[in-house]
Design a protein around this motif. Structure first.
Motif, short mmCIF file in Angstrom:
data_model
loop_
_atom_site.label_atom_id
_atom_site.label_comp_id
_atom_site.label_asym_id
_atom_site.label_seq_id
_atom_site.Cartn_x
_atom_site.Cartn_y
_atom_site.Cartn_z
N PRO A 179 47.48 39.97 47.57
CA PRO A 179 47.45 41.36 47.08
C PRO A 179 46.18 41.66 46.29
CG PRO A 179 49.55 40.29 46.56
CD PRO A 179 48.63 39.22 47.03
N LEU A 180 45.73 42.91 46.38
CA LEU A 180 44.65 43.38 45.53
C LEU A 180 45.18 43.48 44.11
CD1 LEU A 180 41.76 44.66 45.27
CD2 LEU A 180 42.89 46.88 45.53
N ARG A 181 44.53 42.80 43.19
CA ARG A 181 45.00 42.79 41.80
C ARG A 181 44.20 43.80 40.99
NH1 ARG A 181 45.35 36.19 40.90
NH2 ARG A 181 47.18 35.85 42.22
N VAL A 182 44.89 44.83 40.54
CA VAL A 182 44.28 45.93 39.80
C VAL A 182 44.79 45.89 38.36
CG1 VAL A 182 43.96 48.43 39.70
CG2 VAL A 182 44.22 47.29 41.92
N VAL A 183 43.90 46.18 37.42
CA VAL A 183 44.31 46.24 36.02
C VAL A 183 43.86 47.58 35.44
CG1 VAL A 183 42.22 45.08 35.14
CG2 VAL A 183 44.31 45.06 33.78
N PHE A 184 44.73 48.17 34.64
CA PHE A 184 44.44 49.39 33.87
C PHE A 184 44.59 49.03 32.40
CE2 PHE A 184 46.09 52.84 31.32
CZ PHE A 184 45.31 53.93 31.67
N ILE A 185 43.61 49.40 31.58
CA ILE A 185 43.66 49.11 30.15
C ILE A 185 43.37 50.39 29.39
CG2 ILE A 185 42.68 47.75 28.26
CD1 ILE A 185 41.88 45.63 30.31
N GLY A 186 44.32 50.85 28.59
CA GLY A 186 44.10 52.06 27.82
C GLY A 186 45.39 52.64 27.28
N GLU A 312 40.68 55.68 49.03
CA GLU A 312 39.83 55.12 50.08
C GLU A 312 39.07 53.89 49.60
OE1 GLU A 312 36.28 54.15 52.15
OE2 GLU A 312 36.24 55.25 50.24
N VAL A 313 38.52 53.94 48.38
CA VAL A 313 37.75 52.80 47.91
C VAL A 313 38.66 51.63 47.58
CG1 VAL A 313 37.70 53.39 45.43
CG2 VAL A 313 35.79 52.15 46.46
N LEU A 314 39.87 51.89 47.09
CA LEU A 314 40.82 50.82 46.82
C LEU A 314 41.28 50.16 48.13
CD1 LEU A 314 42.96 52.42 43.97
CD2 LEU A 314 41.40 50.48 43.76
N GLN A 315 41.47 50.98 49.18
CA GLN A 315 41.84 50.41 50.48
C GLN A 315 40.73 49.52 51.01
OE1 GLN A 315 44.98 51.20 52.51
NE2 GLN A 315 44.13 49.20 53.02
N ARG A 316 39.49 49.96 50.84
CA ARG A 316 38.35 49.15 51.28
C ARG A 316 38.31 47.81 50.55
NH1 ARG A 316 32.61 51.54 50.12
NH2 ARG A 316 33.91 53.40 50.08
N LEU A 317 38.53 47.84 49.26
CA LEU A 317 38.52 46.61 48.48
C LEU A 317 39.69 45.71 48.84
CD1 LEU A 317 37.53 48.06 44.98
CD2 LEU A 317 36.08 46.71 46.51
#
Length: 360
Positions: A179-186, A312-317
């Motif tokens: 899986p693409l591992r995404v992090v959000f901090i805020g 789109e950019v997340l799908q590419r990554l």
């Protein structure tokens, strides 16, 4: 803004004056361990969220001092102090740090901040110089009437320890099928637009994981949205507020950091630098009057830097692990070239700040 002030004061020394907007002047213990003296200026006069300092011995000492003075904006109280200092000692070196352009809300508070910003832009040419955090903000200050020769760029920086820990992390490996591992901090609030990120992720045809670091008033709302958007290949984890070491651990697990803020009030995310030092891709929108999109821009990842282009950019990554690995190296290289602490110190020297400069 506080971290920028702290890093400058740590290098330059001098006295740091702060407006006591929360009424903590009676607290003897300073929660931040620093090597420079700090003084609180009482500021009980309030107009909504606008705080203005009252006359005091501390304020008088600050205004009469011949030392160079550097003030951090946006703050009506700080702007007033800078102008008074310039008036009392016309030959004194008085400069401002323009951290961001505000996007005022509706209502009386928003109107007052709008008036403040227009006034601040009119008055900036009266100061000896203005420092801002990115070329985009410098261009906007020029466009708003601040002479080009008076505007300098000093990007934000990490502390020495933060930089060392980030650079020590191994670069993420190309994990085919993972899986693409995404992090959000805020802070979990409206302008951070975590909802936009979750909506974009929910459209991906590849598996993904999202770690949400931070807390705030809209956490229950975002948790509800996460349950609706999740599917069998993906999951969202709300981790709350974490320690610095725990936050670094989450960055170490991630492939990409996304900061989808929709306001220019957030003009330069320090966490972007933490991600880039760790060799992680940092995505943010290219908003008018904001440098957020500029900070993490990578030549190997052209995209619109807009909410419409996020999916789109997340799908590419997600689909190209080898590209992610290449971009991770580019991200760390960009950090070392533009934002590393050694580079930042050279910028500070070129700006000609004097040792012992006071700040407010």
């Amino acid at each position: 803004m506080e971290r920028v002030t702290h890093e400058l004061a740590s290098v330059l020394g001098g006295v740091v004056y702060s407006l006591d907007v929360q009424g903590h002047s009676s607290v003897l213990d300073d929660p931040l361990l620093v090597t420079y003296p700090r003084t609180r200026l009482p500021s009980p006069v309030s107009f909504g969220r606008l705080k203005l300092p009252l006359p005091s011995s501390q304020l008088l000492s600050l205004l009469l001092s011949p030392r160079p003075l550097h003030g951090h904006l946006p703050s009506p109280g700080v702007l007033l102090i800078l102008l008074l200092a310039r008036l009392v000692r016309p030959r004194r070196c008085v400069t401002a740090h323009w951290h961001c352009f505000l996007e005022p809300h509706r209502g009386i508070n928003g109107w007052l901040y709008g008036v403040y910003q227009r006034l601040a832009l009119l008055l900036m040419p009266l100061l000896c110089g203005v420092v801002t955090t990115s070329p985009l903000l410098a261009q906007e200050l020029n466009r708003c009437g601040c002479p080009q020769q008076k505007v300098s760029v000093l990007p934000c920086c990490l502390s020495q320890q933060q930089e060392q820990l980030g650079l020590a992390l191994p670069l993420p490996q190309a994990r085919v099928g993972a899986p693409l591992r995404v992090v959000f901090i805020g802070r979990l609030d409206t302008y951070k637009r975590l909802d936009w990120l979750m909506e974009a992720l929910s459209t991906l045809s590849s598996p993904w994981e999202l770690a949400v670091v931070g807390d705030g008033p809209l956490r229950p709302h975002f948790e509800h949205l996460a349950k609706r958007s999740a599917h069998m290949f993906s999951r969202v984890r709300f981790l709350g507020r974490l320690s610095e070491s725990e936050k670094l651990e989450q960055l170490g697990r991630a492939d990409v950091l996304v900061l989808p803020s929709d306001r220019s009030n957030e003009a330069f995310g320090i966490v972007q630098l933490e991600a880039m030092a760790a060799g992680r891709i940092a995505l943010a929108f290219d908003r008018p009057r904001s440098g957020m999109g500029w900070v993490g821009q990578l030549s190997g990842l052209p995209w619109s830097q807009s909410p419409d282009g996020l999916a789109e950019v997340l799908q590419r990554l997600a689909d190209q692990p080898a590209l992610r690995q290449q971009l991770s190296m580019q991200s760390r290289d960009r950090y070392r070239t533009l934002f590393a602490r050694g580079v930042w110190l050279k910028h500070v020297q070129r700006l000609g700040y004097a040792v012992g400069t006071s700040s407010v």
